[in-house]
Write an enzyme that holds these catalytic residues in place. Structure first.
Site, short mmCIF file in Angstrom:
data_model
loop_
_atom_site.label_atom_id
_atom_site.label_comp_id
_atom_site.label_asym_id
_atom_site.label_seq_id
_atom_site.Cartn_x
_atom_site.Cartn_y
_atom_site.Cartn_z
N ALA A 46 45.61 -27.35 16.84
CA ALA A 46 46.78 -27.42 15.98
C ALA A 46 47.81 -28.31 16.68
O ALA A 46 47.79 -28.42 17.91
CB ALA A 46 47.36 -26.02 15.79
N GLY B 218 42.56 -24.99 17.22
CA GLY B 218 42.35 -25.15 15.78
C GLY B 218 41.17 -26.08 15.45
O GLY B 218 40.59 -25.98 14.37
N GLU C 266 38.23 -23.90 15.73
CA GLU C 266 38.34 -22.97 14.59
C GLU C 266 37.94 -23.66 13.29
O GLU C 266 37.29 -23.07 12.43
CB GLU C 266 39.76 -22.40 14.50
CG GLU C 266 40.05 -21.45 15.67
CD GLU C 266 41.51 -21.04 15.77
OE1 GLU C 266 42.37 -21.94 15.84
OE2 GLU C 266 41.80 -19.83 15.76
N GLU D 170 44.25 -21.39 23.66
CA GLU D 170 45.56 -20.91 23.22
C GLU D 170 46.29 -20.06 24.24
O GLU D 170 47.51 -20.13 24.35
CB GLU D 170 45.44 -20.14 21.90
CG GLU D 170 45.24 -21.03 20.67
CD GLU D 170 43.79 -21.37 20.40
OE1 GLU D 170 42.94 -21.16 21.30
OE2 GLU D 170 43.49 -21.86 19.31
N1 COA Z 1 48.84 -31.16 19.56
C1 COA Z 1 49.66 -32.23 19.59
N2 COA Z 1 49.36 -33.35 20.26
C2 COA Z 1 48.20 -33.40 20.92
C3 COA Z 1 47.30 -32.31 20.94
C4 COA Z 1 47.67 -31.15 20.21
N3 COA Z 1 46.87 -30.08 20.14
N4 COA Z 1 46.24 -32.63 21.71
C5 COA Z 1 46.45 -33.88 22.13
N5 COA Z 1 47.63 -34.35 21.66
C6 COA Z 1 48.26 -35.66 21.90
C7 COA Z 1 48.87 -35.75 23.28
O1 COA Z 1 50.15 -35.16 23.29
C8 COA Z 1 48.89 -37.24 23.47
O2 COA Z 1 49.96 -37.77 22.72
P1 COA Z 1 50.97 -38.87 23.38
O3 COA Z 1 50.08 -40.03 23.71
O4 COA Z 1 51.95 -39.14 22.29
O5 COA Z 1 51.54 -38.21 24.59
C9 COA Z 1 47.62 -37.70 22.79
O6 COA Z 1 47.25 -36.66 21.88
C10 COA Z 1 46.46 -37.91 23.75
O7 COA Z 1 46.27 -36.73 24.49
P2 COA Z 1 46.22 -36.68 26.09
O8 COA Z 1 46.57 -35.29 26.51
O9 COA Z 1 47.03 -37.78 26.66
O10 COA Z 1 44.67 -36.97 26.35
P3 COA Z 1 43.82 -36.52 27.63
O11 COA Z 1 42.55 -37.27 27.53
O12 COA Z 1 44.61 -36.63 28.87
O13 COA Z 1 43.53 -34.96 27.39
C11 COA Z 1 42.95 -33.00 26.09
C12 COA Z 1 42.74 -34.51 26.31
C13 COA Z 1 42.25 -32.62 24.80
C14 COA Z 1 42.35 -32.22 27.27
C15 COA Z 1 44.48 -32.69 26.00
O14 COA Z 1 45.04 -33.56 25.04
C16 COA Z 1 44.82 -31.28 25.61
O15 COA Z 1 44.70 -30.36 26.41
N6 COA Z 1 45.27 -31.10 24.35
C17 COA Z 1 45.73 -29.81 23.86
C18 COA Z 1 44.57 -28.88 23.59
C19 COA Z 1 45.09 -27.54 23.14
O16 COA Z 1 45.72 -26.79 23.86
N7 COA Z 1 44.75 -27.22 21.86
C20 COA Z 1 45.10 -25.94 21.30
C21 COA Z 1 46.34 -26.03 20.52
S1 COA Z 1 46.75 -24.46 19.83
#
Ligand code: COA
Length: 260
Positions: free
Chosen positions: A66, A112, A115, A135
């Site tokens: 999400a 999400g 999910e 989460e």
């Molecule tokens: N919501 C909003 N933005 C998100 C996102 C999310 N769930 N997941 C990734 N993004 C965005 C990042 O903020 C980043 O945006 P920016 O370039 O404007 O800063 C962009 O997507 C790229 O992500 P980044 O974190 O830089 O890539 P990465 O390769 O370093 O890491 C992940 C990849 C998937 C490990 C990491 O993005 C992450 O942990 N995301 C969140 C996962 C999460 O907790 N999901 C559950 C949400 S309830």
């Protein structure tokens, strides 16, 4: 229909929906959920569509969760509404759709995103995919059906482990745990999904819809799945598809189902 955050492409009775926010790793914001809902409802009404495939754009992510930026400042009431609306408009909508939905998990499927994949009827993952429910790292729990559907798919013990540790698992582990149906190389992910969709689309749409309702009944409170199966089985005898399927068998030819 024109969308901002998703792409739709239909060919040979199969609709491919691509979540298209690659710079945000296809994170699900409200607009994306609304657009997915619209596309799914349209597809359900469209007699030309028999199977739906949902995937993420790019090679890195299916959906990274999400959109955290949208709910970071939510109150208790807003959080509850976010979850309830998501359940209704997307996750339950997919699970209860009368047409099969295949999740083509092409990379990160987190929160999400996992999910969403779990709400699909079938899942195929590329070998680079990573799946998890992170989460609790954010101080929340999975709110789009994850606590329920993960336990249904992998059992309570592994579900607890994934939810409590917030660890990501590999596609190979997901296959071994029964979380996905197949794993392929990324280049062949869509081919595999289309192959499965191709088999399903030649079968009776009315029977497939009945099968979805019957299997889902097992997971609904105060619904007797066996009773639903008996009802749906009986109903199929009144369909044109049943007449066509049995006639085609007796005439030793391929059935041509109309979905009526
Ligand atoms: N919501 C909003 N933005 C998100 C996102 C999310 N769930 N997941 C990734 N993004 C965005 C990042 O903020 C980043 O945006 P920016 O370039 O404007 O800063 C962009 O997507 C790229 O992500 P980044 O974190 O830089 O890539 P990465 O390769 O370093 O890491 C992940 C990849 C998937 C490990 C990491 O993005 C992450 O942990 N995301 C969140 C996962 C999460 O907790 N999901 C559950 C949400 S309830």
């Amino acid at each position: 229909m024109n969308f901002e955050n998703i792409l739709t492409y239909a060919e040979n009775s199969i609709l491919i929906i691509t979540i298209n926010r690659p710079d945000k790793l296809n994170a699900l914001n409200k607009k994306t959920i609304d657009e997915l809902n619209k596309a799914l409802i349209e597809a359900e009404k469209d007699v030309a569509i028999r199977v739906i495939i949902i995937t993420g754009s790019g090679q890195k992510a299916f959906v990274a969760g999400a959109d955290i930026s949208e709910f970071a400042h939510f109150s208790v009431e807003q959080g509850k509404a976010l979850s309830a609306e998501g359940h209704k408009n997307l996750f339950d909508c997919i699970e209860n759709l009368s047409k099969p939905v295949i999740g083509a998990v092409n990379g990160f499927a987190l929160g999400g995103g996992l999910e969403l994949a779990m709400a699909c009827h079938l899942r195929v993952a590329s070998d680079n995919a990573k799946m998890g429910l992170p989460e609790v790292s954010l101080g929340v729990i999975p709110g789009y059906g994850g606590t329920q559907r993960l336990a249904q798919l992998v059992g309570k013990g592994k579900a607890y482990e994934m939810i409590m540790t917030a660890d990501m698992i590999t596609a190979a582990d997901a296959l071994a745990w029964g979380l996905v149906n197949h794993v392929t190389a990324q280049e062949t992910l869509m081919t595999k999904c289309l192959e499965i969709a191709g088999k399903i689309k030649s079968k009776s749409p009315t029977a497939i819809a009945s099968a979805i309702r019957s299997v889902n009944a097992n997971f609904k409170d105060s619904v007797n799945g066996f009773a639903v199966e008996i009802e749906e089985f009986g109903k199929s005898f009144g369909t044109e598809d049943f007449k066509e399927g049995t006639t085609a068998f007796l005439e030793k030819r391929k059935a041509n189902f109309t979905g009526k």
